[in-house]
Design an enzyme around this catalytic site. Structure first.
Site, PDB file in Angstrom:
ATOM      1  N   SER A 150      -1.616  -9.717  14.732  1.00 54.84           N
ATOM      2  CA  SER A 150      -2.988  -9.513  14.254  1.00 54.84           C
ATOM      3  C   SER A 150      -3.902 -10.683  14.592  1.00 54.84           C
ATOM      4  O   SER A 150      -4.640 -11.187  13.740  1.00 54.84           O
ATOM      5  CB  SER A 150      -3.009  -9.252  12.744  1.00 54.84           C
ATOM      6  OG  SER A 150      -2.339  -8.063  12.420  1.00 54.84           O
ATOM      7  N   PRO A 151      -3.886 -11.167  15.857  1.00 49.35           N
ATOM      8  CA  PRO A 151      -4.740 -12.300  16.216  1.00 49.35           C
ATOM      9  C   PRO A 151      -6.228 -11.943  16.214  1.00 49.35           C
ATOM     10  O   PRO A 151      -7.073 -12.835  16.284  1.00 49.35           O
ATOM     11  CB  PRO A 151      -4.263 -12.663  17.623  1.00 49.35           C
ATOM     12  CG  PRO A 151      -3.738 -11.374  18.178  1.00 49.35           C
ATOM     13  CD  PRO A 151      -3.098 -10.688  17.007  1.00 49.35           C
TER      14      PRO A 151
ATOM     15  N   TYR B 178       8.328   0.804  12.040  1.00 47.31           N
ATOM     16  CA  TYR B 178       7.062   1.361  12.502  1.00 47.31           C
ATOM     17  C   TYR B 178       7.230   2.858  12.783  1.00 47.31           C
ATOM     18  O   TYR B 178       8.013   3.254  13.651  1.00 47.31           O
ATOM     19  CB  TYR B 178       6.576   0.669  13.772  1.00 47.31           C
ATOM     20  CG  TYR B 178       6.292  -0.813  13.638  1.00 47.31           C
ATOM     21  CD1 TYR B 178       6.079  -1.410  12.404  1.00 47.31           C
ATOM     22  CD2 TYR B 178       6.234  -1.625  14.769  1.00 47.31           C
ATOM     23  CE1 TYR B 178       5.827  -2.768  12.299  1.00 47.31           C
ATOM     24  CE2 TYR B 178       5.983  -2.983  14.666  1.00 47.31           C
ATOM     25  CZ  TYR B 178       5.782  -3.559  13.427  1.00 47.31           C
ATOM     26  OH  TYR B 178       5.538  -4.904  13.329  1.00 47.31           O
TER      27      TYR B 178
END
Length: 325
Positions: A200-201, A55
């Protein structure tokens, strides 16, 4: 916040994904607010802080390291290795030398002497998973890592990894519009006692209703290249959000909170890690951790957002080939 257990690792019932603080969803614009968001998360009982070496090409680990300095005992620190960016593009490594090198680099960037939960970010196509996990087991034996996880892996790979060293957690995308792990992966994890950490819920923010057009996205936002956000698919997917919004209004919450509460209710072994770089959104997400849903509520939510109604694939082919291996 209530707590849950990922195998034997106790964490707050909701974690914090930090990727967007340094890449993917627009310009990295305010590290001070990102750090304040991490601090506020800890105040609210969020303990699982999630990053990865890739990231921001290391910048996110450095940012997280600055944020948790002086607060290490409040944090269950998770990071990952495996995805590599080269001049030729994106690839995956899992060889033993790389695993150990990556761990040392992450420890340095994070400013810590151990990682609580170390994930294999993707399964390498050309390295037996037994080699990768043999190296990881050595890191545990050396005290540099406490628990091991795997991300976006197939049921077979999870079994093979677990045979080398216990897998504490699987991290994969899981939300109302991404339910592919429910058929084989989730049952495998539950058979083996492995916790599940959905990333990514909120459907990369789409299920909050804040994205209604690609024009809403920054020019460098990765979602512009994702099939579900293409104009034709996006228009169809907006109908799902509108249906969720109506149900949410009945409960006095937002569509995003309802979608996140649905994930929270998938089991005592499920700890979602919604990502944000703003305290306001963090507090909205955390409120979903204690939102009660009845069986009828869950049935209505799933009827309003059936998996079959989602238009478009999760990823473009160039990224999808490394998922579910």
């Amino acid at each position: 916040m209530p707590t849950k257990k990922l195998r034997g690792l106790e964490v707050g019932a909701q974690g914090l994904g930090c990727m967007g603080m340094s890449q993917a969803y627009g310009v990295r614009d305010n590290d001070d607010e990102s750090i304040a968001t991490i601090h506020r998360a800890l105040e609210l009982g969020v303990t699982l802080i999630d990053t990865a070496n890739v990231y921001g090409r290391g910048a996110n680990e450095e940012l997280v390291g600055r944020a948790i300095a002086g607060r290490r005992d409040q944090v269950v620190l998770a990071t990952k290795f495996g995805i590599v960016f080269t001049d030729e593009g994106r690839s995956v490594r899992g060889d033993a030398a790389y695993v150990k090198q990556s761990c040392e680099e992450s420890l340095r960037r994070l400013g810590v002497d151990h990682i609580d939960l170390y994930y294999q970010h993707r399964v390498a196509p050309d390295v037996p998973i037994e080699e990768t996990w043999g190296a990881l087991a050595e890191l545990v034996a050396e005290g540099k890592v406490r628990h091991l996880g795997i991300s976006e892996a197939s049921a077979e790979s999870i079994r093979r990894a677990n045979a080398v060293h216990p897998v504490t957690a699987l991290q994969s995308e899981w939300s109302l519009w991404t339910r592919g792990i429910e058929d084989e992966v989730v049952p495998t994890c539950r058979e083996l006692g492995i916790g599940i950490v959905p990333f990514s819920p909120l459907g990369r923010g789409f299920l909050t209703g804040t994205v209604t057009s690609t024009d809403d996205l920054p020019a460098d936002d990765m979602r512009r290249g994702m099939p579900r956000f293409e104009e034709g698919n996006l228009a169809s997917n907006l109908a799902i959000v509108e249906a969720l919004r109506k149900l949410a209004a009945e409960k006095g919450v937002t569509a995003g909170q309802l979608a996140l509460a649905w994930v929270q209710h998938k089991g005592e072994d499920v700890v979602p890690i919604p990502g944000t770089k703003r305290r306001t959104y963090l507090e909205e997400n955390v409120a979903a951790a204690t939102l009660e849903l009845s069986e009828e509520d869950i049935e209505r939510i799933e009827a309003a957002a059936p998996a079959s109604a989602v238009a478009g694939e999760r990823y473009p082919a160039s990224i999808a080939r490394n998922v579910g291996r």
